[in-house]
Enzyme design. Structure first.
Site, short mmCIF file in Angstrom:
data_model
loop_
_atom_site.label_atom_id
_atom_site.label_comp_id
_atom_site.label_asym_id
_atom_site.label_seq_id
_atom_site.Cartn_x
_atom_site.Cartn_y
_atom_site.Cartn_z
N ASP A 10 38.00 70.83 105.43
CA ASP A 10 38.59 71.62 104.33
C ASP A 10 37.63 71.51 103.15
OD1 ASP A 10 40.99 69.32 102.81
OD2 ASP A 10 39.12 68.90 103.88
N ASP A 15 33.48 66.72 102.34
CA ASP A 15 33.30 67.41 103.63
C ASP A 15 31.87 67.94 103.72
OD1 ASP A 15 36.12 67.96 102.44
OD2 ASP A 15 36.44 68.24 104.58
N ASP A 235 34.80 61.64 103.70
CA ASP A 235 34.54 62.22 105.03
C ASP A 235 33.24 61.72 105.63
OD1 ASP A 235 35.97 65.42 104.05
OD2 ASP A 235 36.91 63.59 104.81
O1 RIB Z 1 41.90 61.69 101.06
C1 RIB Z 1 40.58 62.15 101.23
C2 RIB Z 1 40.54 63.37 102.09
O2 RIB Z 1 41.22 64.43 101.44
C3 RIB Z 1 39.12 63.89 102.33
O3 RIB Z 1 39.03 64.48 103.59
C4 RIB Z 1 38.95 64.92 101.25
O4 RIB Z 1 38.01 65.91 101.61
C5 RIB Z 1 40.32 65.50 101.19
O5 RIB Z 1 40.42 66.46 102.22
CA CA Z 2 38.16 66.75 103.77
#
Ligand code: RIB
Ligand code: CA
Length: 303
Positions: A10, A15, A235
């Site tokens: 996402d 990411d 991530d």
């Molecule tokens: O809590 C952290 C996660 O939430 C990570 O994947 C960040 O990108 C958000 O999606």
């Molecule tokens: Ca993420």
């Protein structure tokens, strides 16, 4: 032989760093990136993913859009730090089709060696399991960023990816495939201090330069680990743990996801003492060797 991986994202800043590491690491083959609503609406997470890959020169790696909302719940809000619109240049649109179909088709056609790396709410993964339960036999393991043994970041005990879609997460944990949970107990111990941010920015690859910009963005917004110095790149820890699993300290236990609690929805309930009597279904990350994590990051970014 590089390990084939699929990232489900996402795309926000962390990411993006994970995508850049996976695309460039010599021990990984990034087969594709599937996108889901989470940090931002689906159109934004998909566009950010395309911009990340294209600007770094990976126009050959497919990006396929998936679920635009959680299974049952409305898409919850996220922090402005995560829901940014990237300005990296884009060279194409997403691959036509639906991420859930692409996931099932790709996994079912594979030799069973693919590692699935969800870095977002687990909506796409749950839908793929419902479409074709046999993907469980075709996935070598799931290494996901999500959950928390102790403290949440959206509620006192729920981490964002699980909190957004607890029902999807429960389906994933009940599927019976090998799962490594890279939760906040791990990511909060892999904070990148300013000196190491500088080391990333000293690299010459396009991936590293882009990551430098993303890290600077985090520093400006003080995206840190509970007040400690350093940038938390959630991530990236999961991708690093695919390359070097031994960097994690884990406990093998039964995990389930709270879906009905008023105060606790999205909580990953980790039965570390075996009190439920259920067999273990997850390797829960407890700690991470930061030096080994950062080494994989540098190798992935062209260090
Ligand atoms: O809590 C952290 C996660 O939430 C990570 O994947 C960040 O990108 C958000 O999606
Ligand atoms: Ca993420």
């Amino acid at each position: 032989m590089p390990t084939p991986v699929i990232l489900d994202v996402d795309t926000g800043y962390d990411d993006a760093v994970a995508i850049l590491m996976a695309a460039g690491h010599p021990q990984l083959e990034l087969l594709g990136v599937t996108t889901v609503a989470g940090n931002a609406p689906l159109a934004v997470t998909t566009d950010n993913s395309l911009r990340t890959l294209d600007a770094a020169g990976y126009t050959n790696i497919p990006v396929i859009a998936g679920a635009h909302r959680p299974l049952l719940r409305e898409l919850g809000g996220s922090s402005d730090a995560q829901s940014q619109h990237f300005r990296f240049p884009k060279a194409r649109e997403a691959t036509p089709g639906y991420a859930v179909d692409w996931l099932v088709d790709t996994l079912m056609a594979s030799d069973g060696e693919i590692v699935l790396v969800p870095l977002a709410p687990l909506t796409n993964i749950a839908l793929a399991l419902y479409k074709e339960p046999r993907i469980v036999e075709k996935v070598r393991k799931v290494v996901l960023m999500g959950g928390a043994l102790h403290r949440g970041n959206m509620t006192p005990n729920a981490e964002f990816n699980i909190w957004i879609d607890p029902e999807a997460a429960r389906i994933v944990w009940q599927a019976g495939w090998p799962i490594v949970m890279v939760g906040l107990d791990v990511t909060g111990r892999a904070l990148i201090p300013p000196d190491d941010v500088a080391r990333v920015k000293g690299l010459t690859s396009k991936r590293a330069r882009m990551t430098g910009e993303l890290l600077d963005f985090c520093v400006q917004r003080e995206v840190v680990g509970w007040g400690k110095p350093g940038v938390q790149i959630f991530d990236a820890c999961a991708v690093a743990a695919v390359v070097d699993p031994g960097m994690l300290t884990t406990t093998h236990c039964f995990v389930d996801v709270e879906t009905t609690g008023t105060l606790t929805a999205g909580m990953t309930v980790c039965d570390v003492d075996g009190l439920t009597g259920h067999p273990p279904n997850c390797h829960v990350g407890l700690d991470i060797d930061y030096a080994r994590f950062f080494r994989v990051m540098l190798d992935g970014l062209g260090g």
